[in-house]
Design an enzyme around this catalytic site. Structure first.
Site, short mmCIF file in Angstrom:
data_model
loop_
_atom_site.label_atom_id
_atom_site.label_comp_id
_atom_site.label_asym_id
_atom_site.label_seq_id
_atom_site.Cartn_x
_atom_site.Cartn_y
_atom_site.Cartn_z
N HIS A 1 25.88 30.19 -10.10
CA HIS A 1 25.15 31.00 -9.12
C HIS A 1 25.28 32.50 -9.40
CE1 HIS A 1 24.26 31.50 -4.51
NE2 HIS A 1 23.69 32.44 -5.24
N GLU B 1 21.41 34.21 2.34
CA GLU B 1 22.80 34.25 1.91
C GLU B 1 23.65 35.13 2.83
OE1 GLU B 1 21.80 35.13 -2.29
OE2 GLU B 1 22.66 33.18 -2.71
N TYR C 1 39.54 49.02 -17.13
CA TYR C 1 38.62 49.18 -15.99
C TYR C 1 38.33 47.85 -15.31
CZ TYR C 1 38.17 54.10 -16.47
OH TYR C 1 38.47 55.43 -16.48
#
Ligand code: ZN
Length: 211
Positions: free
Chosen positions: A159, A73, A119
């Site tokens: 993914h 990757e 956040y």
């Protein structure tokens, strides 16, 4: 920061991520810019058992300079760095809750998660869904490149997340915030939810401009 210290930090972060179940088996990869190239976790490596001396070191054409063969990757990371000069580190995980959200059929592809907390807005802000391509398909790298100019965080369909940061710690904090928010989002399915309002989101962005 010295390359030796950076190598140690990548391995320490990998161990922490693996031990907390934020990625499994030999999935997930971590990279960081160094003086004369960039470091990446090797192909097939378990993030819990990284060896600082064997990390892959690559140049800006994606060629291996030293170390073990890089993660398959690697092109995802390279596309992020090429489009984001200020990014110093990239973390990609197959973290369960984020992946679960990435396979939902009815999500907004431009803004996958709602602004549930301050956040999340500070560390992720906006999260597009990158269309599915098989791992190793160069079209995936080009799709990532298309979003990377405007987004430091994105979710690859079916993914997992890819998140860049101005430091290894910043990238790690952001990808963990994303995973925690994905978990909250799933916990809240079927419930009436009060997200932050557009005014509250704008206020957070004023107070904490994106890094
Ligand atoms: Zn992956």
């Amino acid at each position: 920061m010295s390359e030796t210290l950076l190598r140690d930090q990548i391995c320490e972060l990998g161990r922490s991520i693996f031990e907390r179940g934020l990625t499994h088996g030999s999935t997930g990869n971590i990279s960081a810019r160094c003086e004369d190239g960039w470091l990446l976790t090797p192909t097939g490596s378990n993030l819990g058992k990284l060896d600082p001396a064997r990390l892959s070191k690559l140049d800006w054409q994606g060629r291996l300079i030293s170390g073990d063969q890089p993660s398959k990757e690697n092109f995802l990371h390279l596309a992020m760095y090429q489009e984001r000069e200020r990014s110093r580190a990239v973390v990609h995980l197959h973290s369960t809750h984020s992946v679960a959200v990435s396979v939902l059929d009815d999500i907004d592809h431009a803004e996958v998660l709602p602004p549930l907390t301050a956040y999340y807005v500070m560390r992720i802000g906006s999260l597009p869904l990158v269309p599915y391509y098989a791992p190793g398909d160069l079209q995936l790298a080009e799709a990532v490149r298309g979003y990377a100019g405007k987004h430091h965080a994105m979710l690859l369909a079916n993914h997992g997340p890819v998140v860049a940061g101005t430091s290894l710690a910043a990238a790690a904090d952001a990808v963990e915030e994303l995973e925690a928010t994905a978990q909250l989002f799933l916990l809240l399915q079927g419930r009436r939810v009060r997200t932050l309002t557009p005014e509250q989101v704008a206020d957070i962005r004023r107070r904490y401009p994106a890094a």
